[in-house]
Scaffold this active site. Structure first.
Site, short mmCIF file in Angstrom:
data_model
loop_
_atom_site.label_atom_id
_atom_site.label_comp_id
_atom_site.label_asym_id
_atom_site.label_seq_id
_atom_site.Cartn_x
_atom_site.Cartn_y
_atom_site.Cartn_z
N GLU A 67 0.87 -1.18 0.07
CA GLU A 67 0.00 -0.15 0.17
C GLU A 67 0.88 1.31 0.03
OE1 GLU A 67 -0.63 -2.58 1.82
OE2 GLU A 67 -2.66 -3.19 1.52
N PHE A 69 -11.93 -6.78 14.09
CA PHE A 69 -10.73 -7.58 13.04
C PHE A 69 -10.22 -6.32 12.17
CE2 PHE A 69 -9.58 -9.65 9.10
CZ PHE A 69 -8.52 -10.10 9.48
N LYS A 112 -17.47 -0.51 5.89
CA LYS A 112 -18.01 -1.54 5.07
C LYS A 112 -19.59 -1.52 4.89
CE LYS A 112 -17.34 -6.34 3.45
NZ LYS A 112 -16.46 -7.62 3.59
N MET A 129 24.53 8.55 1.99
CA MET A 129 24.20 10.16 2.71
C MET A 129 24.59 9.95 4.09
SD MET A 129 23.68 12.91 2.18
CE MET A 129 22.64 13.59 0.72
C1 FAD Z 1 18.75 14.37 1.52
C2 FAD Z 1 17.74 15.60 1.39
C3 FAD Z 1 18.63 16.74 1.22
C4 FAD Z 1 17.86 18.16 0.81
N1 FAD Z 1 18.71 19.15 0.47
C5 FAD Z 1 18.08 20.29 0.21
C6 FAD Z 1 18.69 21.24 -0.37
O1 FAD Z 1 19.98 21.33 -0.60
N2 FAD Z 1 18.18 22.39 -1.07
C7 FAD Z 1 16.60 22.49 -1.06
O2 FAD Z 1 16.06 23.21 -1.75
N3 FAD Z 1 16.03 21.57 -0.49
C8 FAD Z 1 16.56 20.40 0.04
N4 FAD Z 1 15.80 19.34 0.52
C9 FAD Z 1 14.45 19.53 0.57
C10 FAD Z 1 13.85 20.28 1.75
O3 FAD Z 1 13.97 19.40 2.88
C11 FAD Z 1 12.30 20.70 1.55
O4 FAD Z 1 11.70 19.89 1.10
C12 FAD Z 1 12.41 21.71 0.48
O5 FAD Z 1 13.56 22.88 0.41
C13 FAD Z 1 11.20 22.58 0.48
O6 FAD Z 1 11.01 23.08 -0.75
P1 FAD Z 1 10.04 24.45 -0.96
O7 FAD Z 1 10.68 25.48 -0.15
O8 FAD Z 1 10.05 24.84 -2.51
O9 FAD Z 1 8.73 24.18 -0.40
P2 FAD Z 1 7.41 23.12 -0.79
O10 FAD Z 1 7.72 21.90 0.33
O11 FAD Z 1 7.80 22.49 -2.34
O12 FAD Z 1 6.39 24.01 -0.52
C14 FAD Z 1 5.69 24.59 -1.56
C15 FAD Z 1 5.21 26.15 -0.88
O13 FAD Z 1 4.51 26.78 -1.89
C16 FAD Z 1 3.37 27.12 -1.53
N5 FAD Z 1 2.33 26.88 -2.58
C17 FAD Z 1 1.66 26.05 -3.20
N6 FAD Z 1 0.84 26.18 -3.87
C18 FAD Z 1 0.94 27.57 -4.15
C19 FAD Z 1 0.00 28.72 -4.93
N7 FAD Z 1 -0.87 28.13 -5.96
N8 FAD Z 1 0.49 29.62 -4.87
C20 FAD Z 1 1.31 30.21 -4.07
N9 FAD Z 1 1.87 29.48 -3.09
C21 FAD Z 1 1.70 28.10 -3.17
C22 FAD Z 1 2.76 26.02 -0.21
O14 FAD Z 1 1.97 26.90 0.68
C23 FAD Z 1 4.12 26.05 0.29
O15 FAD Z 1 4.75 27.23 1.03
C24 FAD Z 1 16.47 18.36 0.83
C25 FAD Z 1 15.84 17.14 1.03
C26 FAD Z 1 16.44 15.89 1.23
C27 FAD Z 1 15.53 14.51 1.46
C1 TPP Z 2 12.70 5.45 5.15
C2 TPP Z 2 13.72 5.92 5.22
N1 TPP Z 2 14.73 5.53 6.27
C3 TPP Z 2 15.95 6.22 6.93
C4 TPP Z 2 16.17 7.51 6.16
C5 TPP Z 2 17.51 8.01 6.27
N2 TPP Z 2 18.26 7.98 5.09
C6 TPP Z 2 18.60 9.21 4.43
S1 TPP Z 2 19.55 8.76 2.99
C7 TPP Z 2 19.86 7.30 3.46
C8 TPP Z 2 20.93 6.20 2.89
C9 TPP Z 2 20.21 6.09 1.46
O1 TPP Z 2 21.02 5.04 0.71
P1 TPP Z 2 21.20 4.65 -0.80
O2 TPP Z 2 19.74 4.59 -0.97
O3 TPP Z 2 22.27 3.71 -0.91
O4 TPP Z 2 21.39 6.18 -1.45
P2 TPP Z 2 22.83 6.76 -1.49
O5 TPP Z 2 22.90 7.94 -0.48
O6 TPP Z 2 23.97 5.75 -1.29
O7 TPP Z 2 23.27 7.38 -2.90
C10 TPP Z 2 19.08 7.12 4.71
C11 TPP Z 2 19.29 5.73 5.38
C12 TPP Z 2 15.42 7.92 5.08
N3 TPP Z 2 15.68 8.96 4.40
N4 TPP Z 2 14.24 7.08 4.61
#
Ligand code: FAD
Ligand code: TPP
Ligand code: MG
Lengths: 567, 155
Positions: A52, A114, A164, A480
């Site tokens: 799911e 259940f 249901k 990472m």
């Molecule tokens: C491993 C990892 C590394 C990351 N590193 C980075 C990084 O280096 N740089 C980075 O930028 N992010 C990074 N992120 C992502 C970060 O965590 C956030 O998800 C991201 O920065 C949020 O993006 P955003 O500010 O565009 O907001 P979003 O989450 O995309 O939010 C959208 C915004 O737009 C608004 N909005 C929606 N619809 C409308 C509309 N019609 N009109 C006006 N406003 C609207 C919403 O209200 C909201 O405030 C990383 C994530 C991971 C998992």
């Molecule tokens: C469901 C979930 N569990 C744990 C994490 C924490 N986490 C972030 S990156 C990462 C490693 C990812 O490894 P891989 O898919 O091999 O990517 P790589 O960084 O090696 O490119 C983990 C464990 C996560 N983001 N999501």
């Protein structure tokens, strides 16, 4: 008297009325009447996933790549709990979904029946709204409301829990044309006084910066944004969620910003005097330490449809609550009507500075390496697909390299989990993308750890002949995590090493797909070309990459934007 | 807010999941049975209160939010307090209840139950004035608030 329909028939009829062509789901006791009705018609096609979580990610990928509401259907109890990760993923990134869940019969609710869980309670913190339908006469209106709420304002997932017995009872079916709710009236138009103030600040700027995010993608405003940015001649950066909102190959684009953003984007963000934030929420991974961000003096204009995104982490000077297309239209009108122009001399000096930052070449890597560099795989992927593919990703280093090295010129092509950072998202999301874009080229960039979190979906891909291309950047590490351990935990690689990996080629083959293992840098391009030539096959490309490679630049947690670790 | 099952838990859930504190919360249906009115007392910096207001407004079932402390308003809370009342204390407790405009609503030969309405600080003051060891039980409703004069919250 109109004929009466069962709740299950009504549910399916509502989906038809909403023009839903695909739903993603998994059956179980509480939804059997609904499945029975799905069986009897062919307008709404059901896609059977293998878990799911994948149903919701697939619906999510469908929505992100098409701007239609994604729909998932799950059974009560474990069906719902499995779906929660998917729902929270969509919630964090504001993706419009409707999730229909089965519930135990109304008379059994609360009796530890259940497969009973408190679905409304469990999902409450990670949905835009949810409903438990106890009265069949409210079913159609509730489903209408769910689609309306999910897709308007700041979008988000909405769950409808159907017991249901409600799916079995009968009532007359009327699907309302529209719903109005006194307690829910999302704004669109921005306050014109505020927009005027913004124009004044923009025209007076000496070191302007345009910072845009997921809001531009969600509101289909990329073309308008591009017009405004070009008209002004300002630099533009995108968040991870905003990539494709402004063409990455354009010279005014300075790259992604934030934790793994470019040197030039982060420096310009820190040192600008007027910042225009559009549909971006000043995330902690974007501006780093807010105190450090305040060290420089700048005026901030913030356009967002959700007032709670404004002045949440960073205080802004000119808040504009409204929908981006509407606000940008008015902004363009005012800019065109006025005689004033931005200060060209100041702008030229600003660009000279930005070009100096650019010359730092912060994304450079060893192109002559005898071991495959992950960055090179993405660069070749970009070339081989002509920059036109839909790219989904999982979470980790590979995600960041995909974001840095695949140049997205178009919106809705970059599909990743930013807010929740959900490993396991990439493959099922790619399935949804392919259903929404049957002619599109879809690739999933993943890592050997992430891909194993929803690997079972290779079976779904076989059943529906989805010709996805999986690009596995296999570094035999949770890269990472390893990178953080290397930088901040004294090289103690606690449990970040992936021992006992499967043979991905054989694994792919056992699911009926094509598997490839690529170990030499010289083979990257040919392998990709060969894979993309197999138009009707899923190809799993296992790239054996440099185990020690790290993502640069990096703003360490708690540090300021301009305090990057560089290569 | 809409007088619907689950609306209250959304508000309570919002406060706990975002780490806001609830000092008190009262809610009941209004003269329009489709609506209920909630008075919630919280504390925080201006920034936090601004976020709380915005986040509450985002809840689908919340129809309107006003910060009563932005203007003149009236605040009342009801307290029921059961006191040990024997001997000469009986007279003294009755006298204090009168001074605070409380009413004795239940009597036994060992106790009085007093009903007292007022602002939270008035109820606190009454408790302060009572001897600790004589207080057997208290129950308070939390504050209900309304704007002063023409200041009306209506939809
Ligand atoms: C491993 C990892 C590394 C990351 N590193 C980075 C990084 O280096 N740089 C980075 O930028 N992010 C990074 N992120 C992502 C970060 O965590 C956030 O998800 C991201 O920065 C949020 O993006 P955003 O500010 O565009 O907001 P979003 O989450 O995309 O939010 C959208 C915004 O737009 C608004 N909005 C929606 N619809 C409308 C509309 N019609 N009109 C006006 N406003 C609207 C919403 O209200 C909201 O405030 C990383 C994530 C991971 C998992
Ligand atoms: C469901 C979930 N569990 C744990 C994490 C924490 N986490 C972030 S990156 C990462 C490693 C990812 O490894 P891989 O898919 O091999 O990517 P790589 O960084 O090696 O490119 C983990 C464990 C996560 N983001 N999501
Ligand atoms: Mg890895």
């Amino acid at each position: 008297m109109s004929t009466e329909l069962t709740g299950a028939e009504i549910t399916v009829r509502c989906l038809q009325k909403e023009g839903v062509d695909h739903i993603f789901g998994y059956p179980g006791g509480a939804v059997l009447y609904i499945y029975d009705e799905l069986f009897k018609q062919d307008k709404v096609k059901h896609v059977l996933v293998r878990h799911e979580q994948a149903a919701v990610h697939a619906a999510d990928g469908y929505a992100r790549s098409s701007n239609r509401v994604g729909v998932a259907l799950v059974t009560s109890g474990p069906g719902v709990t499995n779906a929660v990760t998917g729902i929270a993923t969509a919630y964090m990134d504001s993706i419009p979904l409707v999730i229909i869940s089965g519930q135990v019969p109304t008379h059994a609710i609360g009796l530890d029946a259940f497969q009973e869980v408190d679905t409304v309670g469990i999902t409450r913190p990670c949905v835009k709204h949810n409903f438990l339908v106890k009265d069949i006469t409210e079913l159609a209106t509730t489903i209408k409301k769910a689609f309306y709420i999910a897709s308007t304002g700041r979008p988000g997932p909405v769950l409808v829990d159907i017991p249901k017995d409600v799916s079995q009872q009968k009532t007359a079916f009327v699907y309302p044309e529209r719903v109005s709710m006194r307690s829910y009236n999302p704004v669109t138009k921005g306050h014109s006084g505020q927009i005027k103030k913004a124009v004044q600040l923009i025209l007076g700027a000496k070191r302007p910066m345009i910072y845009t995010g997921g809001g531009v993608i969600l509101s289909d405003a990329a073309a308008r944004l591009t017009d405004v940015v070009r008209m002004l001649g300002f630099p533009c950066t995108n968040t991870l969620m905003g990539l494709g909102g402004y063409p990455a190959t354009d010279k005014q684009f300075v790259g992604m910003l934030g934790m793994h953003g470019t040197y030039e984007a982060n420096m310009a963000m820190q040192h600008c005097d007027v910042l225009v934030a559009i549909g971006a929420r000043f995330d902690d991974r974007v501006i780093g330490n807010p105190k450090h961000f305040y060290n420089e003096d700048r005026k901030i204009i913030h356009i967002d449809i959700d007032p709670s995104s404004i002045s949440k982490r960073v205080k802004v000077d000119v808040p504009i609550v409204g929908s981006i297309p509407d606000v940008l239209d008015e902004l363009i009108k005012l800019l065109k009507a006025g005689k004033e122009q931005p200060d060209q001399a100041a702008l030229d000096a600003w660009w000279t500075q930005i070009d100096l930052w650019r010359a730092r070449d912060c994304l450079k890597y060893d192109r002559a390496s005898p071991i495959i560099k992950p960055q090179m795989v993405i660069e070749k992927l970009y070339e081989v697909t002509g920059g036109n593919a839909f790219i989904t990703s999982d979470v980790g280093q590979h995600q960041m390299w995909a974001a840095q090295f695949y140049k997205f010129d178009l919106p809705r092509r970059w599909i990743n989990s930013g807010g929740l950072g959900t490993m396991g998202f990439g493959l099922p999301a790619a399935m949804g993308v392919q259903f929404a874009n049957p002619e599109g080229t879809v690739a999933c960039v993943t890592g050997e750890a992430s891909i194993q979190m929803c690997i079972q979906e290779l079976s779904t891909c076989k059943q529906y002949n989805l010709p996805l291309k999986i690009v596995n950047l296999n570094n035999r590490y949770m890269g990472m995590v390893r990178q953080w351990q290397e930088f901040f935990h004294g090289n103690r690689y606690a449990e970040s090493y992936m021992d006992a990996l499967p043979n991905f080629v054989k694994l792919a083959e056992s699911y009926g797909h094509v598997g490839m293992k690529i170990e030499q840098p010289g083979d990257i391009e040919d392998a990709l070309k060969e894979a993309f030539k197999l138009k009707d096959r899923l190809v799993f490309m296992d790239f054996i990459t440099d185990q020690t490679e790290n993502v640069f630049p990096m703003v360490p947690g708690g540090k300021g934007l301009s305090e990057m670790i560089l290569v | 807010m809409e007088n619907e099952a689950g609306a209250l838990s959304r508000v309570a859930g919002l406060f706990s999941s975002r780490g806001y504190n609830i000092e008190s919360l009262t809610v009941a249906a209004t003269e329009d049975p489709t609506l209920s009115r909630m008075t919630l007392v919280t504390a925080g910096s201006d920034d936090v209160v601004e976020q709380i207001t915005k986040q509450l407004n985002k809840l689908i079932e919340v129809v309107k939010v006003v910060d009563l402390s932005d203007g003149d308003h009236i605040e009342r809370e009801l307290m029921l307090i059961k006191m040990r009342a024997v001997g000469k204390d009986r007279e003294e407790i009755k006298r204090m209840a009168d001074i605070f405009r409380g009413r004795i609503i239940d009597v036994t030969d060992k106790s009085y139950t007093i009903e007292l309405t007022g602002t939270g600080s008035k109820l606190d003051a009454f408790l302060e004035a009572m001897e600790r060891s004589a207080i057997l039980e208290t129950v308070r409703t939390g504050a209900s608030g309304i704007g002063r004069g023409e200041r009306i919250l209506k939809i």
